[in-house]
Design an enzyme around this catalytic site. Structure first.
Site, short mmCIF file in Angstrom:
data_model
loop_
_atom_site.label_atom_id
_atom_site.label_comp_id
_atom_site.label_asym_id
_atom_site.label_seq_id
_atom_site.Cartn_x
_atom_site.Cartn_y
_atom_site.Cartn_z
N GLU A 46 -8.38 -5.34 4.58
CA GLU A 46 -8.22 -5.01 3.17
C GLU A 46 -7.02 -5.73 2.56
O GLU A 46 -7.05 -6.12 1.40
CB GLU A 46 -8.08 -3.48 3.03
CG GLU A 46 -9.37 -2.76 3.36
CD GLU A 46 -9.19 -1.31 3.78
OE1 GLU A 46 -8.77 -1.08 4.93
OE2 GLU A 46 -9.45 -0.41 2.96
N HIS A 104 -12.99 2.98 -0.18
CA HIS A 104 -13.00 1.92 0.85
C HIS A 104 -13.71 0.66 0.33
O HIS A 104 -14.21 -0.14 1.12
CB HIS A 104 -13.75 2.35 2.13
CG HIS A 104 -13.15 3.51 2.86
ND1 HIS A 104 -13.92 4.53 3.38
CD2 HIS A 104 -11.87 3.80 3.16
CE1 HIS A 104 -13.14 5.40 3.98
NE2 HIS A 104 -11.89 4.99 3.85
N ILE A 153 -15.71 3.37 9.40
CA ILE A 153 -15.40 4.67 9.99
C ILE A 153 -14.05 4.64 10.70
O ILE A 153 -13.88 4.01 11.74
CB ILE A 153 -16.55 5.19 10.89
CG1 ILE A 153 -17.14 4.09 11.77
CG2 ILE A 153 -17.65 5.82 10.06
CD1 ILE A 153 -18.22 4.60 12.75
N GLY A 154 -13.09 5.30 10.07
CA GLY A 154 -11.74 5.42 10.64
C GLY A 154 -11.40 6.90 10.61
O GLY A 154 -12.24 7.73 10.95
N ASN A 155 -10.19 7.25 10.19
CA ASN A 155 -9.90 8.67 9.98
C ASN A 155 -10.79 9.23 8.89
O ASN A 155 -11.39 10.27 9.03
CB ASN A 155 -8.43 8.86 9.58
CG ASN A 155 -7.52 8.76 10.78
OD1 ASN A 155 -7.83 9.31 11.84
ND2 ASN A 155 -6.42 8.06 10.63
N GLY A 156 -10.83 8.49 7.78
CA GLY A 156 -11.83 8.76 6.75
C GLY A 156 -13.01 7.85 7.05
O GLY A 156 -12.86 6.88 7.80
N ASP A 191 -8.94 12.79 16.30
CA ASP A 191 -8.95 11.40 16.78
C ASP A 191 -10.14 11.17 17.71
O ASP A 191 -10.28 11.86 18.72
CB ASP A 191 -7.63 11.12 17.52
CG ASP A 191 -7.45 9.66 17.83
OD1 ASP A 191 -8.41 9.01 18.32
OD2 ASP A 191 -6.36 9.14 17.59
N ARG A 216 -11.95 15.82 7.52
CA ARG A 216 -12.71 16.17 6.31
C ARG A 216 -14.13 16.60 6.67
O ARG A 216 -14.74 16.01 7.56
CB ARG A 216 -12.77 14.98 5.35
CG ARG A 216 -11.45 14.73 4.66
CD ARG A 216 -11.51 13.50 3.79
NE ARG A 216 -10.43 12.60 4.14
CZ ARG A 216 -10.36 11.32 3.80
NH1 ARG A 216 -11.33 10.77 3.08
NH2 ARG A 216 -9.34 10.59 4.16
N ASN A 275 0.88 -1.17 0.00
CA ASN A 275 0.00 0.00 0.00
C ASN A 275 0.92 1.22 0.00
O ASN A 275 1.50 1.58 1.01
CB ASN A 275 -0.88 -0.03 1.25
CG ASN A 275 -1.85 1.12 1.29
OD1 ASN A 275 -1.78 2.06 0.49
ND2 ASN A 275 -2.76 1.08 2.25
N ARG A 300 -2.47 -1.94 -3.54
CA ARG A 300 -3.70 -1.18 -3.34
C ARG A 300 -3.62 0.08 -4.20
O ARG A 300 -2.62 0.80 -4.15
CB ARG A 300 -3.81 -0.78 -1.87
CG ARG A 300 -5.01 0.10 -1.66
CD ARG A 300 -4.92 0.87 -0.39
NE ARG A 300 -6.13 1.69 -0.26
CZ ARG A 300 -6.17 2.78 0.49
NH1 ARG A 300 -5.13 3.18 1.17
NH2 ARG A 300 -7.28 3.47 0.55
P1 ADP Z 1 -7.50 5.07 8.53
O1 ADP Z 1 -8.80 5.67 8.07
O2 ADP Z 1 -6.38 6.05 8.53
O3 ADP Z 1 -7.18 3.73 7.92
P2 ADP Z 1 -8.24 3.67 10.96
O4 ADP Z 1 -9.32 2.87 10.35
O5 ADP Z 1 -7.09 2.96 11.54
O6 ADP Z 1 -7.71 4.83 10.05
O7 ADP Z 1 -8.91 4.56 12.09
C1 ADP Z 1 -8.15 5.46 12.84
C2 ADP Z 1 -9.06 6.17 13.81
O8 ADP Z 1 -9.72 5.22 14.63
C3 ADP Z 1 -8.31 7.06 14.78
O9 ADP Z 1 -8.16 8.34 14.31
C4 ADP Z 1 -9.23 7.05 15.98
O10 ADP Z 1 -10.08 8.17 15.87
C5 ADP Z 1 -10.06 5.82 15.84
N1 ADP Z 1 -9.82 4.89 16.94
C6 ADP Z 1 -8.86 3.97 17.08
N2 ADP Z 1 -8.97 3.33 18.28
C7 ADP Z 1 -10.04 3.89 18.89
C8 ADP Z 1 -10.69 3.67 20.15
N3 ADP Z 1 -10.25 2.76 21.02
N4 ADP Z 1 -11.77 4.43 20.43
C9 ADP Z 1 -12.21 5.35 19.56
N5 ADP Z 1 -11.65 5.59 18.38
C10 ADP Z 1 -10.60 4.88 18.05
#
Ligand code: ADP
Length: 399
Positions: free
Chosen positions: A385, A180, A209-212, A283, A241, A7, A91
């Site tokens: 992924e 995604h 739901i992550g950063n994006g 975060d 975003r 990636n 990727r």
């Molecule tokens: P990306 O979109 O960069 O692949 P990830 O799917 O790894 O990111 O998600 C990262 C986000 O997940 C972090 O910014 C954080 O907000 C959230 N996160 C990770 N662990 C926790 C947790 N224990 N509780 C709440 N949010 C979390």
């Protein structure tokens, strides 16, 4: 049969080496700060200690060479020789309308990925760098490209067209692509497996739901709508975003603040979302800490995030005329019980009911968090992924 999954970002490169006989991960790692002084390579062979090496890595070619050095290292390696790598899977963020599925890399594929740089200026050039660096370091080894957009190519026109002059689609391919896709594909299938039900019969909403973040309506196994658009900016409120906003705001703010195109893009992609509303962080962990301490800005950021997520779930239930399964995945979806609880508490009109204790359970496996009475199965499914990329690569080169 060993597959190296790559990636490649503009200044980073993540890798995982799979043994496809049992789909085990032999090693994984990350090169950060490519092109900057003191690049960092972190290598983790399975069952052995992680090693970190700081050096100067100016471009992706050197990054891959260093990764191969580590994979074949006498102490930290997992291979005798680079020739044990049978294939490489990459990727790639944007496959446009060219790629409806994964593909073996050839001249045409590279040309198409380059042609899409216009639509993904930050991502596709990095993918090309990763592919070409692999060609140099592993000559003759087949390579496969797996796209974030491909799974969504099944969306009907009514879902992917924007209500703007058609000529913009004809000339510039302005439309919804969605992202995604590899994750939405993986977790929708894993959810059906977990439930022991045929995916063809299910209406699934997958929340990555992550950063994006993006939501997908998966009906009968295919993507029928998704919240990200032509770029990964549309849809949910995210870490940095904005997600959806009135498009008229863009020219208005550009005019008032005398912003350039790149400045307004930066504002919406990097200085918006949770970060902008909380004033603290992008975060979710820090936002929920703030919420628990009663910080009003974190509280508002959390409420907006949950509210928008819930509205999208409602709209996808409407899009499919129902929902059987709701899946949470990625950093926030897999880890944040408080986000899941807040969302699900307000979905009672759909018959969603979650079990608070099950919601708090932490596990790396797919699990149910809904009660037996819930009309919708609510699951947490860790995404993978890399495994999808490894599997697609393996299948394509064995065709
Ligand atoms: P990306 O979109 O960069 O692949 P990830 O799917 O790894 O990111 O998600 C990262 C986000 O997940 C972090 O910014 C954080 O907000 C959230 N996160 C990770 N662990 C926790 C947790 N224990 N509780 C709440 N949010 C979390």
């Amino acid at each position: 049969m060993k597959v190296l999954v790559i990636n490649s970002g503009s200044s980073s490169l993540k890798y995982q080496l799979y043994d496809m006989t049992d789909e085990s991960v032999l090693a994984k790692g990350l090169v950060e700060r490519i092109g900057m002084d003191s690049s960092i390579l972190t290598h983790k062979p399975t069952g052995k200690d992680e090693v970190t090496e700081v050096s100067e890595i100016l471009e992706h070619n050197t990054a891959i060479r260093k990764v191969i050095d580590k994979l074949t290292d006498k102490t930290h390696g997992v291979l005798e020789s680079v020739s044990e790598i049978n294939a490489v899977g990459h990727r790639v963020v944007h496959g446009g309308e060219f790629f409806k599925e994964s593909a073996v890399v050839d001249q045409q594929a590279k040309k198409d990925i380059r042609a899409l740089i216009d639509l993904a200026p930050l991502h596709n050039p990095a993918a090309i760098m990763g592919i070409e660096a692999s060609e140099i370091n592993m000559p003759g080894v087949p390579q496969v490209v797996v796209f974030d957009t491909a799974f969504h190519q099944t969306m009907p026109e009514k879902a992917y067209l924007y209500a703007i002059p058609r000529v913009l689609y004809n000339k510039y391919k302005v439309r919804r692509y969605g992202f995604h896709g590899t994750s939405h594909y993986y977790v929708s299938r894993a959810a059906a497996d977990f439930l022991g039900k045929p995916l063809e019969d299910l209406k699934v909403i997958t929340a990555h739901i992550g950063n994006g973040g993006s939501l997908t309506a998966v009906q009968g196994g295919i993507s029928v709508d998704t919240s990200m658009g032509m770029t990964p900016l549309e849809g949910l409120m995210m870490g940095t975003r904005s997600g959806d906003l009135d498009p008229a705001i863009v020219p208005y703010v550009m005019n008032k603040e005398e912003l350039t195109v790149s400045e307004v893009n930066l504002m919406l992609n990097k200085h918006s979302g949770l970060q902008a509303i909380s004033g603290i962080s992008s975060d979710m962990r820090e936002i929920t800490d703030g919420l628990e301490k009663g910080d009003p800005h974190s509280t508002l950021a959390f409420e907006m995030y949950e509210y928008r997520l819930r509205k999208y779930i409602g709209s996808y239930a409407a899009a499919m005329n129902g929902v059987d399964v709701l899946v949470f995945t990625a950093g926030v979806g897999e880890n944040s019980a408080i986000v899941r609880k807040a969302v699900c508490e307000n979905l009672s009109y759909l018959g969603v009911e979650i079990d608070e204790e099950l919601n708090k359970v932490r596990s790396g496996d797919p699990r149910r968090i809904s009660t037996p009475n819930s009309k919708v199965e609510v699951l947490v499914v860790p995404t993978n992924e890399e495994l999808v990329i490894a599997r697609d690569t393996y299948q394509l080169i064995n065709k």
